[in-house]
Scaffold this motif. Sequence first.
Motif, mmCIF file in Angstrom:
data_model
loop_
_atom_site.group_PDB
_atom_site.id
_atom_site.type_symbol
_atom_site.label_atom_id
_atom_site.label_comp_id
_atom_site.label_asym_id
_atom_site.label_seq_id
_atom_site.Cartn_x
_atom_site.Cartn_y
_atom_site.Cartn_z
ATOM 1 N N ARG A 93 1.153 -1.410 0.010
ATOM 2 C CA ARG A 93 0.134 -0.040 0.369
ATOM 3 C C ARG A 93 0.820 1.193 0.000
ATOM 4 O O ARG A 93 0.597 2.531 -0.117
ATOM 5 C CB ARG A 93 -1.171 -0.151 1.343
ATOM 6 N N THR A 94 1.581 0.949 0.357
ATOM 7 C CA THR A 94 2.963 2.201 0.372
ATOM 8 C C THR A 94 3.103 2.971 -0.888
ATOM 9 O O THR A 94 4.469 3.937 -1.162
ATOM 10 C CB THR A 94 4.211 2.215 1.415
ATOM 11 N N LYS A 177 6.398 3.049 7.007
ATOM 12 C CA LYS A 177 7.140 3.414 6.374
ATOM 13 C C LYS A 177 8.157 5.169 6.435
ATOM 14 O O LYS A 177 6.488 5.329 6.303
ATOM 15 C CB LYS A 177 8.210 3.496 4.809
ATOM 16 N N VAL A 178 8.891 6.152 6.414
ATOM 17 C CA VAL A 178 8.810 7.068 6.319
ATOM 18 C C VAL A 178 9.759 7.666 5.085
ATOM 19 O O VAL A 178 10.243 7.499 4.560
ATOM 20 C CB VAL A 178 9.990 8.205 8.009
ATOM 21 N N GLY A 179 8.529 8.576 4.915
ATOM 22 C CA GLY A 179 8.373 10.047 3.790
ATOM 23 C C GLY A 179 8.405 11.394 4.100
ATOM 24 O O GLY A 179 8.310 11.516 5.569
ATOM 25 N N VAL A 180 9.315 11.941 3.226
ATOM 26 C CA VAL A 180 8.237 13.486 4.129
ATOM 27 C C VAL A 180 7.284 13.786 3.211
ATOM 28 O O VAL A 180 6.681 15.215 3.320
ATOM 29 C CB VAL A 180 9.812 14.255 3.243
ATOM 30 N N ARG A 181 5.829 12.959 2.934
ATOM 31 C CA ARG A 181 4.737 12.879 2.411
ATOM 32 C C ARG A 181 4.359 11.841 2.696
ATOM 33 O O ARG A 181 4.446 11.348 2.745
ATOM 34 C CB ARG A 181 4.634 13.951 0.901
ATOM 35 N N ASN A 182 2.068 12.631 2.392
ATOM 36 C CA ASN A 182 2.038 10.977 3.345
ATOM 37 C C ASN A 182 1.564 10.027 2.323
ATOM 38 O O ASN A 182 1.095 9.734 2.956
ATOM 39 C CB ASN A 182 0.693 11.797 3.842
ATOM 40 N N ALA A 183 1.945 10.323 0.886
ATOM 41 C CA ALA A 183 1.402 9.398 0.262
ATOM 42 C C ALA A 183 2.896 9.502 -1.458
ATOM 43 O O ALA A 183 3.745 11.075 -1.407
ATOM 44 C CB ALA A 183 0.294 9.242 -0.283
ATOM 45 N N MET A 184 2.706 8.170 -2.193
ATOM 46 C CA MET A 184 3.821 8.519 -2.814
ATOM 47 C C MET A 184 5.027 8.695 -2.912
ATOM 48 O O MET A 184 5.621 9.699 -2.753
ATOM 49 C CB MET A 184 2.782 9.410 -4.551
ATOM 50 N N VAL A 185 5.868 8.111 -2.277
ATOM 51 C CA VAL A 185 7.324 9.132 -1.433
ATOM 52 C C VAL A 185 7.713 7.986 -1.272
ATOM 53 O O VAL A 185 7.934 6.645 -1.290
ATOM 54 C CB VAL A 185 7.195 9.157 0.270
ATOM 55 N N ILE A 186 9.680 8.056 -1.407
ATOM 56 C CA ILE A 186 10.728 7.077 -1.725
ATOM 57 C C ILE A 186 10.844 6.893 -0.319
ATOM 58 O O ILE A 186 11.253 8.259 0.515
ATOM 59 C CB ILE A 186 11.273 7.092 -1.931
#
Lengths: 281, 756
Positions: A93-94, A177-186
């Motif tokens: 989902r991520t 998973k940590v990314g700098v935005r809330n969806a669609m991020v590496i």
Amino acid sequence: MTVIVAKELTTALTALREHADARLIQGGTDLMVEINFNHVKPTTMISLRDIDSLRTIRRDQPGMLSIGSGVPYSIIEEEPVLSDIPALSQAARTVGSPQIRAAGSLGGNLGTCSPAGDTLPVMFALDAMIHLNTLDSSRVVSIHDFMTGVKRSVRQHDEIITSIDFPIVKGWQGYSKVGVRNAMVISVASTCLVADHENATVRIALGSVGPTIIRCREAEAWLKANHDLSAGASISLDIAGEFGKRAAAESSPIDDHRSTAAYRRHAISVLASRLLRKAYQ
Amino acid sequence: MAKSSVVTKPRDILGNSALRPDGAHKVQGSFEFTSDLHAENMLWGATLRSPHPYAKIMSIDTSAALALPGVHCIITADDVPGKSTYGLISSDQPVFASDYVRYMGEPVAAVAADHPETCRRALALIVVVYEVLAPLTNPEDAIAGSFDPIHPDGNVIRHQRIVRGDQNISGPIVVEGEYVIGMQDQAFLGLEAALAIPDPDGLGLHLHVATQWLHEDLTQISACLSLPAEKIRLTLGGVGGAFGAREDISLQVHCCLLALKAGRPIKMQYSREESFFGHVHRHPATIFMRHHADANGKIVKIDARFVFDGGAYTSTSPAVLINGITHTQGPYKCDNATVDGYAVRTNNPPCGAMRGFGVVQACFAHESQMDKIAVAVGKSPVEIRLINAMVTGDPLITGQIMESVAPVARCITETDAIPLPALMGETVNELSLPGGSGLTASRSHIVRGIGWGVSMKNLMYSEGFDDFATARCTLKDGVASLKFATSEVGQGFVTLAPQIARSVLGVDEVILEPIDTQIGSAGSTSASRQTWMSGGAVDGACRLVRERLFHHVGKQHSIDPLRLVIDGTDVIDQVGTFRYSVAEASEGIEISETFEHHHRATEELDANGQGNCHTAFAFVAHRAVVDVDPELGLVKVVQIATAQDVGRVLNPLSAIGQLEGGIAQGLGLAVMEEIIMQNGKVRNPSFTDYLLPTALDAPDVVAVMIEEYEPQAPLGAKGIGEPPCISVTPAIVAAIRNAIGKNIERIPVRPQDICL
Ligand SMILES: Cc1cc2nc3c(=O)[nH]c(=O)nc-3n(C[C@H](O)[C@H](O)[C@H](O)COP(=O)(O)OP(=O)(O)OC[C@H]3O[C@@H](n4cnc5c(N)ncnc54)[C@H](O)[C@@H]3O)c2cc1C
């Protein structure tokens, strides 16, 4: 450029052996980006998309789910994977956006073998087994042996990843998973934690914080040695915090334009301790 | 009560939500963007760019590339027949670098070939020998003079002071901060593209281009090509967003030069990566501010120092600087100020126009300061802003009197009256928490914060620029056609212009003629100005046509034309019973009128920064509610409440679109959007790593339109494009500070700024 659209696995395997520079393409969500940026210039492409046998989910043996390398994430997000291997569904989902999830696959995630590949920590935490076939042979490789470095694996040119075996574990599992935005991020840092209630163990694997996915064997051993990990056990904030610190200590992140090593390490300790608490809530 | 009723669709006049004529096409993917254009016999063009931020060009060898089959021609600085440089304010940017490259991505050569892939291979075969130099990347080095000039015009692009009132006054409250704003990209979705078609005689050409200002492009292109302007026609291609990034020349001159040299149509289009190098960005800035206030929190004096990094070439830096420093006070009364502002040249990418134009940077600083004053005097963010709110008639720190309608207090109180979002329940959708689909948090990890931002933004052009827009209206057989050169970049002028014509002339059918240079300039689609300026021009032209129609009808029916008015789609006699449809009234005749709308004159600033330099102003308040995961430093903006001073709403749907879009862009700057530079090199020129907000990042927007008719504006409507993106950024940052109790003075706010 020649594109061979294989309908059978053997067609693809034959073509692969015949063309030394051929590239396999499943969803194309990694490969087409590489081609567009001119990082690779294949003259032959072998499309796996129409090979039905790569797009099946099977439960041949008890306690094991075997997922075809071409099954797209949009299917992995749902049943039966959702109940059998929830962490894999969460990881799926991520990934990217709905468009990417409709096309991208485990075979492609393994083929690319990036430390930021979201399904790889799940494979590492679950000790997944990778099935590889050539025209005249097949082998099964543990994920721990499969990934050897940043975008490096033991896969040989003439091998196709056909399926991945995931043990169905009784207990709790999750992927964060940590990314700098809330969806669609590496992923900047990611963690998969599996609490195996039957064996009273916890397994944890980290993404994006080293050249390969990192299985935190020492943190796992410390936890097992010091705490009850069977179903119904409870984990205090202190234990979870200490576990997080130990997991972070096993990571080896770097500074780059996406984040800093210090933040990545910190994020791992938070994710690991939160996941552990959740597992024994 | 089953009764048949006649449902009449409201006419698409001013005040109604007329739909975009291109809306369905865009949604369905059938809209023709400039990058979709094609011409018979067309070749492709591509640009070779410098890999270095600063280097001396020792030699350029194109022979191997020229020998590649499929390559038609290659051009370098030597092939520019006219002026070798261009620029919006100062012509200091080379068409192609010849002696030095001054930023990473600067064009060095261009190639025309039969296929984009041939172009790419040809570029790889061009050998440029560089002597790599240490780049100037720290703006303070440019100001201090500690670095040799990297350009003949020097390293300081502009320096301007504002000195007003008592220079020594202070107050019991003194707060200060140094605010840092990162480099934002406009990130329009429709990439740079153009198609140049040479005339059969080879003496002129026709350029189809995605731009913000056809006539300014024309002027600069014609100088570089050394062709008279009459020999060059520009037609607007389909534009997919602009936000300031299409004001400067990018591929226009290159494309035209290639077309003339090859004698064939040339198509050029940038990739996303190239786009990051091909257009200017929002200026990164460092702003020091010190506010002196009385014990109640009323501002007594502001000291400020602004440093805008203009990058390698001037672009619009001088104007951005003036906008920044003249908005030091924000929408608040202030009688005394000492402001020092610099726009400097460095070997970073050139920076120029972007939505908010210098005011975004100033606003982040002054709003952060307002919150510090509030804390110091024990008042709420709302109270402190109301105490200081400016009103019409107040003098600004430039000495200019605020003549615009200035409903600052109303913006604040009406925003304050918008209900806060519901508190988080026990069960929440984890996707809606900070971290989103990464499932990093549970409800118990999250804290909520509330923050405020209020802004003032100048509308239209400043500093003595004679700003005007032109439009022609033709009425024939009940159908109006409109001609203008106004760039439609997505803002909706193609929706608004017919609404104006329908309202003024009583027609239903309005034809839009091609948007090109076959009529006078419309000025740029920027500075929140087209509704006011081109709207004023269309309105003016339609009124002139209406006057002639009334004369015609009056004469035919022996009625004093002064008694005639438009009622719906009819011409009626105000004092009699005469009623005649506009369609009938205009049958068999053709009335055509052209109108130029000029805004009132402005002045340049003097050495002390005094002068009536701006045309008009608009105001807006934003209240942000954010959820923060303090341990991981992740943020979810939950709600933005806003009340915006719009003058008058001409199209409710368009208006809310501007507000929501601007808020998303301001959110981007607050928490994620930044071009990351390292020693003059761009580290993230892609949408993989330059992050824009997604649907999961976008907040709920609750908006109130404050409609106080602006008498200066031709339609009573203020520009609404820029204000939405300005104070939302400081509001979000204030909400983050409020949630975590930590001071943050840099945007975008990164996770590590919150949690480490
Ligand atoms: C916008 C966008 C967002 C993305 N977001 C994420 C993300 O959030 N997380 C993430 O992990 N990834 C992300 N990716 C990367 C990509 O989607 C994934 O890695 C995906 O799993 C690739 O699968 P695919 O089927 O598309 O692979 P392809 O592109 O078809 O192939 C990738 C590589 O694997 C090889 N390969 C494919 N199938 C096989 C096989 N059966 N046997 C051997 N080799 C094979 C190919 O030759 C190629 O080298 C994103 C990509 C894009 C474009």
